[in-house]
Design an enzyme around this catalytic site. Structure first.
Site, PDB file in Angstrom:
ATOM      1  N   CYS A  34      44.802  37.352  41.357  1.00  0.00           N
ATOM      2  CA  CYS A  34      44.900  38.625  41.046  1.00  0.00           C
ATOM      3  C   CYS A  34      43.868  39.849  42.048  1.00  0.00           C
ATOM      4  O   CYS A  34      43.516  40.392  42.023  1.00  0.00           O
ATOM      5  CB  CYS A  34      44.231  38.915  39.648  1.00  0.00           C
ATOM      6  SG  CYS A  34      42.831  38.001  39.675  1.00  0.00           S
ATOM      7  N   ASP A  89      37.364  37.472  47.276  1.00  0.00           N
ATOM      8  CA  ASP A  89      36.275  36.940  46.706  1.00  0.00           C
ATOM      9  C   ASP A  89      36.654  35.702  47.262  1.00  0.00           C
ATOM     10  O   ASP A  89      35.259  34.620  48.217  1.00  0.00           O
ATOM     11  CB  ASP A  89      35.227  36.697  45.460  1.00  0.00           C
ATOM     12  CG  ASP A  89      34.654  38.188  45.704  1.00  0.00           C
ATOM     13  OD1 ASP A  89      33.958  38.275  46.277  1.00  0.00           O
ATOM     14  OD2 ASP A  89      34.684  38.496  44.395  1.00  0.00           O
ATOM     15  N   GLU A 124      37.492  31.984  43.262  1.00  0.00           N
ATOM     16  CA  GLU A 124      37.361  32.302  44.036  1.00  0.00           C
ATOM     17  C   GLU A 124      35.855  31.784  44.773  1.00  0.00           C
ATOM     18  O   GLU A 124      35.521  33.147  45.771  1.00  0.00           O
ATOM     19  CB  GLU A 124      37.346  34.227  42.708  1.00  0.00           C
ATOM     20  CG  GLU A 124      35.949  34.407  41.811  1.00  0.00           C
ATOM     21  CD  GLU A 124      36.504  35.656  41.152  1.00  0.00           C
ATOM     22  OE1 GLU A 124      36.357  36.526  41.856  1.00  0.00           O
ATOM     23  OE2 GLU A 124      35.388  36.057  40.882  1.00  0.00           O
ATOM     24  N   HIS A 172      35.183  46.581  46.005  1.00  0.00           N
ATOM     25  CA  HIS A 172      35.468  47.447  44.983  1.00  0.00           C
ATOM     26  C   HIS A 172      36.578  49.114  45.107  1.00  0.00           C
ATOM     27  O   HIS A 172      36.916  49.422  44.261  1.00  0.00           O
ATOM     28  CB  HIS A 172      34.527  47.222  43.864  1.00  0.00           C
ATOM     29  CG  HIS A 172      34.360  46.032  43.239  1.00  0.00           C
ATOM     30  ND1 HIS A 172      34.101  44.791  43.849  1.00  0.00           N
ATOM     31  CD2 HIS A 172      35.501  45.247  42.591  1.00  0.00           C
ATOM     32  CE1 HIS A 172      34.651  43.664  43.662  1.00  0.00           C
ATOM     33  NE2 HIS A 172      35.332  43.690  42.269  1.00  0.00           N
TER      34      HIS A 172
END
Ligand code: PEP
Ligand code: MG
Length: 574
Positions: free
Chosen positions: A506, A459, A435, A194
């Site tokens: 995404c 993920d 995910e 992240h």
């Protein structure tokens, strides 16, 4: 001395600037025994470092930033208290005298003892103060090493600055304002952490996983960072500098040219309409999304509203943030994900220590375990649906019971709003992130109950390949082209299309040029990525014919040799 380091390219662009070193918490020191005759000097050395650290605090207090006076004072007070604790201010002295060890070692031992006391606290906030103990010890150690001031209070504004850190958390990164730094580099990290994702959204060149950059670079060293190649050049000579200045201006020119595509529709050569959406972390990010021509927000990572603060955002604050994003996109879809906290994004003061954080209480699991928090967010989200085209996205679903519980929460929240007469969009679309491999492999059950799906490749790859996406030691094994990953992706996209459930990607793969045609060939028609990448992907879509890529995509899907997959992909992208 000129030298070059190679790391993991995370956010492209070329930056040229001076290094600003950020302190880190590693307390690695040597341990040695001193002859008796040197003990008095060693104690004097410790005393001098202690006094110098106290003076450093006094200096910091007088130079505190005016915008954060209260927080800064509280922080300094705490650090001064820690420094004055007998374990740090007297303990090392006594230990040198008693054990004839070096002062650094004595500080380390006493720091560990003090940190262990914090470990005993029940209160998570107090336990977390261990980090402050280590920061104070580090200041003391720096004074001992004769290299104080690694963290100057004031950044130079007359030159571009590149932030050099051992590691940065996503919470650290989100605090930096766009353009505050010309680039970021870290020793730790990986491409889909992240932290990396936030660096991309700041549109700032970034290279991670450089291993020893923080040790090798000195404050103010001149740096060139190539965020595309993952290369860092330290103290370049004039010729190299000139070459990179040229590359930098070419790169900027190219970006400007691409931005001219802003209003063009992203259609393939054979007329298929492709939606290119933006991933955002804060409502203000929609400005950049619109500037880059995104036709919606495919992922608003709402958890970033919860970071770097002592009190959680209440319903009103969340509502305002979601409403701002929704109304700012002028009717285009804004997909807001319920908070994906846990793992590497923790609420301050409520940090959980899990042995496998990525497999622990994260995302929807945490929402369901904290019903009050979840309910507050759902109220804010539903209320915001009245002000734009808001969709709600549920992260990390793994089984149908989680989905059912979530849908019950949403239904109950709708009922509450009905009773209170608060308006919301009654047709609000609820979607789920795919995910986790279990969800990908049992897609029908999710597709049946949800209005749309979104694949989180970051993920999905992490969980399929058992690679911790934040761990640079296994970053080389993180492979989006692993045949198992490609099969899962193709299965999810194909099944969703067959069932007529809208599907998007995404995760970071959606913004990687190398995979655009592959996804198009698999049947994907909606992508969501960091805003700055939208024009680049649009250009690729505009030059792609679905008819031409079909066969080659099928061939890739039939191949299980990783080398061959790469070869065929290069051909697809030719
Ligand atoms: C993903 O996992 O791909 C995703 C988009 O979510 P995040 O990166 O926030 O985990
Ligand atoms: Mg995810």
């Amino acid at each position: 001395m000129i030298f070059t380091l190679h790391g993991i390219a995370v956010s492209s662009g070329i930056a040229i600037g001076h290094a600003h070193l950020l302190s880190h918490n590693s307390l690695e020191v040597e341990h040695y025994t001193l002859p008796k005759a040197f003990i008095v000097d060693e104690i004097a050395r410790f005393d001098a470092a202690l006094q110098a650290t106290r003076r450093e605090f006094a200096g910091l207090r007088s130079n505190r930033p005016s915008y954060a006076a209260a927080e800064f004072d509280a922080f300094l007070e705490l650090h001064q208290m820690i420094l004055d604790d007998p374990l740090l201010s007297i303990g090392p002295r006594e230990m040198v005298e008693r054990e004839h060890c070096n002062a650094e070692w004595a500080i380390k031992v006493q720091t560990d003892a003090l940190a262990a006391q914090f470990d005993e606290f029940e209160d998570a906030y107090l336990r977390e103060r261990q980090a402050d103990v280590k920061q104070v010890a580090e200041r003391l150690l720096k004074q001992l090493s004769g290299q104080p001031g690694h963290q100057p209070t004031h950044l130079r504004h007359d030159v571009e600055t590149i932030l050099v850190a051992h590691d940065l958390s996503p919470a650290d990164m989100i605090q930096y304002k766009p353009q505050q730094f010309a680039a970021f580099i870290t020793d730790a990290g990986s491409a889909t952490s992240h932290t990396a994702i936030v660096a991309r959204s700041l549109n700032t060149p970034c290279v991670v996983g450089l291993h020893h950059a923080r040790e090798l670079i000195r404050e103010d060293d001149l740096l060139i960072l190539d965020g595309e190649q993952g290369v860092l050049i330290v103290n370049p000579d004039k010729a190299i500098l000139a070459e990179y200045r040229l590359l930098q201006s070419e790169w900027e020119l190219e970006r400007k040219k691409l931005k001219r595509l802003r209003t063009a529709r992203a259609n393939t050569l054979d007329g298929a309409v492709i939606e290119l959406h933006a991933n955002i972390e804060k409502p203000e990010d929609i400005i950049e999304a619109r500037e880059n021509g995104a036709t919606g927000v495919g992922l608003f990572r709402s958890e970033f509203l919860f970071l770097n603060r002592d009190e959680l955002p209440n319903e009103e604050e969340q509502f305002e943030a979601y409403r701002a994003a929704a109304s700012g996109m002028n009717g285009q879809p804004v997909t807001i994900r319920t908070f994906d906290l846990g793992a590497d994004k923790q609420i301050k003061g409520a940090e959980r220590v899990a042995s496998n954080p990525a497999l622990g209480l994260r995302a929807i699991r945490l929402c369901l375990a904290e019903p009050q928090l979840f309910r507050t967010q759902l109220r804010a989200l539903l209320r915001a649906t009245h002000y734009g085209n808001v969709k709600i996205l549920i992260p990390m679903l793994s089984c149908v019971s989680e989905l059912n519980q979530t849908l019950q929460f949403i239904a109950a929240t709708r009922q509450e709003l009905d009773i209170e007469g608060i308006p919301y969009d009654r047709g609000v679309k609820i979607g789920g992130m795919i995910e986790i491999p279990a969800a990908a492999l049992s897609l029908n059950v999710f597709a049946r109950q949800l209005d749309f799906l979104s694949i989180g490749t970051n993920d999905l790859i992490q969980y399929t390949l058992a690679i911790d996406r934040t761990d640079e030691d296994v970053a080389h094994l993180y492979d989006p082209l692993h045949p198992a990953v490609l099969h899962l992706l193709s299965h999810v996209i194909g099944t969703a299309n067959k069932l007529g459930v809208p599907i998007s990607v995404c995760g970071e793969m959606a913004g990687e040029l190398a995979y655009t045609r592959l996804f198009l060939g698999m049947g994907l028609r909606q992508f969501s990525m960091f805003s700055a990448q939208v024009p680049t992907i649009k250009q690729r879509v505009l030059t792609t014919s679905l008819r031409e890529i079909g066969q080659l995509t099928q061939k890739i899907m039939r191949t299980d040799d990783p080398m061959k997959i790469r070869e065929l992909l290069d051909k697809l992208n030719d």
